[in-house]
Write an enzyme that holds these catalytic residues in place. Structure first.
Site, short mmCIF file in Angstrom:
data_model
loop_
_atom_site.label_atom_id
_atom_site.label_comp_id
_atom_site.label_asym_id
_atom_site.label_seq_id
_atom_site.Cartn_x
_atom_site.Cartn_y
_atom_site.Cartn_z
CE LYS A 219 49.03 59.75 28.86
NZ LYS A 219 48.12 60.89 28.69
CD GLU A 225 39.07 47.75 32.87
OE1 GLU A 225 40.17 48.23 33.23
OE2 GLU A 225 37.98 48.28 33.14
N GLY A 280 44.18 60.09 26.30
CA GLY A 280 43.77 58.79 25.76
C GLY A 280 42.79 58.91 24.61
NE ARG A 281 38.16 62.92 26.71
CZ ARG A 281 38.71 62.99 27.91
NH1 ARG A 281 39.31 61.94 28.43
NH2 ARG A 281 38.68 64.11 28.61
CD GLU A 366 36.92 59.21 29.34
OE1 GLU A 366 36.58 58.21 29.98
OE2 GLU A 366 37.88 59.20 28.55
CG HIS A 397 14.11 49.87 8.71
ND1 HIS A 397 12.99 49.61 7.96
CD2 HIS A 397 15.01 50.43 7.87
CE1 HIS A 397 13.21 49.98 6.71
NE2 HIS A 397 14.43 50.48 6.63
CE LYS A 517 39.93 53.78 35.89
NZ LYS A 517 41.20 54.42 35.61
C1 G6Q Z 1 40.77 58.71 27.79
C2 G6Q Z 1 40.92 58.14 29.09
C3 G6Q Z 1 40.76 56.64 29.16
C4 G6Q Z 1 42.03 55.84 28.91
C5 G6Q Z 1 41.81 54.40 29.37
C6 G6Q Z 1 43.00 53.52 29.13
O1 G6Q Z 1 40.90 59.89 27.55
O2 G6Q Z 1 42.09 58.59 29.66
O3 G6Q Z 1 39.75 56.15 28.31
O4 G6Q Z 1 42.39 55.90 27.57
O5 G6Q Z 1 41.46 54.39 30.72
O6 G6Q Z 1 44.12 54.01 29.81
P1 G6Q Z 1 45.54 53.43 29.55
O7 G6Q Z 1 45.92 53.73 28.13
O8 G6Q Z 1 46.46 54.11 30.52
O9 G6Q Z 1 45.47 51.95 29.77
#
Ligand code: G6Q
Length: 556
Positions: A219, A225, A280-281, A366, A397, A517
């Site tokens: 986003k 990463e 994001g989530r 989160e 198990h 971070k």
């Molecule tokens: C979710 C968070 C987080 C996000 C990641 C990736 O609700 O905001 O998990 O999705 O940090 O972020 P980007 O899509 O910006 O790379």
């Protein structure tokens, strides 16, 4: 209708949760419930197992094995009313800025709204843009699936690698695994998220760059990463393809940051956008789901969205006492805040849902792992529980021992399907008999008398007693399809929102991921080079860094 100023919680929120009349009534009620056994509750009401159930859009929820009575539900629903849940639901669906700390609307529900809907944010109806994007995704997916979209050297694309992390990874991985049955079996789908080079290496070691398309999902397009892996992917591709122009055919991006995307070298024509009102989530049915759409095809993707939407409608309109997400959310509050349960185990009896618990971990923890209320006051009660789980029957198990006989109360969500996608003899009946038996065993256990009646020697008897009274929900669905996956995910999304509303927290921000971070950025340069850097951390962190450098730079 978005409001210009951030919503700081309705007037109802001004009163603290533990001061509310319904909360106090629940405390009194808990005193009468805490020692009541499910054996007794079932004996008292022969129809309990039919009465304490609800069904919507094809999902059947049995919550009769919770440690509740009709009175508990009545009080929980009163609490939901007192906390203004009805108004909060309306505020979310109307695009109010209920993510107060980020001053954002929370409109993942718009991503699955039908074309006829109208959802206005800052004076603009967002529905046409959502559908225009879906149509672009569909056209692109069809090109890739048909072979019309070719690699730089004219080869067909056979491998899709999604690069993203957190919300830009967990939804796509979970959905791909869950819907693998419906996916293109002649294509490979892989997901690279970790900055650990092993992730990228293992995902690419046996495939051909000429046949590989990378979807860079971010986003912000600033995530360390994802950008690191995206650079690794470009280098890996160009090593074989040799020409920068190849990037156009082998890289697409999903991002809200066009500038970042083009700086990386991806043509913004190959970019699928999204909006700041999608967290994001909560983004698996936005363009972040492009890999899902390529895997299962646009029609199936739209069926999944229809499932999400059906649950949205149910959540928005159904009376609370028959409302699946409200019931599940309020039962979680009951177990978490009154029975002091620290966790929830999610136990899908469906192999395809193997990544569902991991997906839910981000969605739930989160969202609701917060320690201050919307106005910044420290909470005086427990908030989000720890979610975890594994598919059945494997978990049986492994960790079920603790759930049955340990000293901790672990409420469970069992999830099962009545029709299997892979019938082999009577294996599905066997699988489901285990689900039903586990929920039964947890609720009713096995008494000392029963154990003795079996002739167990006295010294062994205590070890074989199951005290029972361990609560669970059972969710039954006819069949795992794109639509029912959408229903299930939306059910948990809205259950999370229900819980967050009661706890009066912002379920849509994630400030807790920031500190680590930032510190990592400080540490990273201290690990590089051969000269010992001056270290100004605490003595533990300093010693760890020195130890690491010593071994890293030493012989193999
Ligand atoms: C979710 C968070 C987080 C996000 C990641 C990736 O609700 O905001 O998990 O999705 O940090 O972020 P980007 O899509 O910006 O790379």
């Amino acid at each position: 209708m978005s409001s210009a100023t951030p919503t700081t919680g309705s007037a109802a929120q001004a009163q603290r949760l533990t001061e509310r009349p319904a909360w106090k009534a629940l405390e009194d009620h808990y005193a009468t419930m805490r020692n009541l056994h499910l054996r007794q509750l079932f004996a008292d009401d022969p129809h309990r197992g039919e009465r304490l159930t609800a069904e919507a859009a094809g999902i059947y929820l049995d919550y009769s094995k919770q440690r509740i009575t009709g009175e508990t539900i009545r009080l929980l629903m009163r609490l939901a009313d007192e906390c203004g849940l009805r108004e909060r639901i309306a505020a979310m669906f109307h695009g109010e800025r209920i993510n107060v700390t980020e001053k954002r609307a929370v409109l993942h529900t718009a991503l699955r709204a039908p074309e006829t809907a109208q959802i206005v944010v800052d004076g603009v109806d967002v529905v046409p843009a959502v559908h225009a994007l879906l149509n672009r995704m569909a056209a692109f997916s069809l090109q890739v699936r048909s072979g019309e979209w070719q690699g730089y050297t004219g080869k067909r694309i056979r491998n899709i690698i999604n690069i993203g992390i957190g919300g830009s990874d967990l939804g796509p991985v979970m959905a791909y695994e869950a819907l693998r049955y419906y996916s293109r079996r002649d294509m490979i789908f892989r997901f690279v998220s970790n900055v650990d080079g092993t992730d990228f290496e293992e995902a690419t070691r046996d495939i051909d760059p000429e046949e590989t398309l990378f979807i860079i999902c971010s986003k912000t397009f600033t995530t360390l990463e994802t950008l690191t892996n995206a650079h690794a992917a470009r280098a890996w591709s160009l090593r074989k393809l040799g020409d920068d122009r190849a990037v156009r055919r082998h890289f697409v991006a999903v991002s809200a940051n066009a500038e970042g995307v083009s700086r990386f070298g991806i043509d913004t024509e190959n970019m699928f956008g999204f909006w700041d009102w999608v967290g994001g989530r909560y983004s698996m049915d936005s363009a972040i789901g492009l890999s899902t759409m390529i895997a299962i095809g646009p029609e199936n993707f739209r069926a999944m969205l229809a499932g999400f939407h059906a649950m949205d409608q149910h959540f928005r309109n159904a009376p609370f006492a028959q409302n699946l997400p409200v019931l599940m959310g309020m039962l979680t509050v009951w177990n978490n805040n009154f029975f002091d349960a620290q966790t929830v185990a999610v136990l899908p009896y469906e192999r395809y849902l193997k990544r569902f618990p991991a997906y839910l971990q981000q969605l739930t923890m989160e969202s609701n792992g917060k320690h201050v209320t919307l106005d910044g006051t420290c909470v005086a009660y427990q908030t989000g529980p720890i979610y975890w789980g594994e598919p059945g029957t494997n978990g049986q198990h492994s960790f079920y021992q603790l759930i049955h006989q340990g000293t901790k109360l672990v409420p469970c969500d069992f999830i099962g399907f009545c029709q299997t996608l892979n019938p082999i003899d009577s294996q599905h009946d066997l699988l489901m008999s285990n689900l039903f038996a586990q929920a039964e065993a947890l609720a009713f256990g096995k008494t000392g008398d029963e154990v003795e009646a079996e002739g167990t020697p006295g010294w062994l008897a205590p070890h074989r007693v199951f005290e029972g009274n361990r609560p669970s929900n059972t969710l039954l669905v006819k069949r795992l399809t794109p639509r029912t996956l959408g229903l299930l995910v939306a059910l948990y999304e809205h259950s999370v929102f229900t819980q967050g509303t009661i706890w009066d927290i912002d379920s849509f921000d994630q400030w807790g991921v920031e500190l680590g971070k930032a510190l990592a950025q400080r540490v990273a340069p201290e690990l590089e080079g051969m000269d010992e850097p001056p270290l100004k951390h605490d003595s533990s962190t300093n010693a760890l860094i020195r130890h690491y450098r010593h071994l890293k730079n030493g012989p193999l």
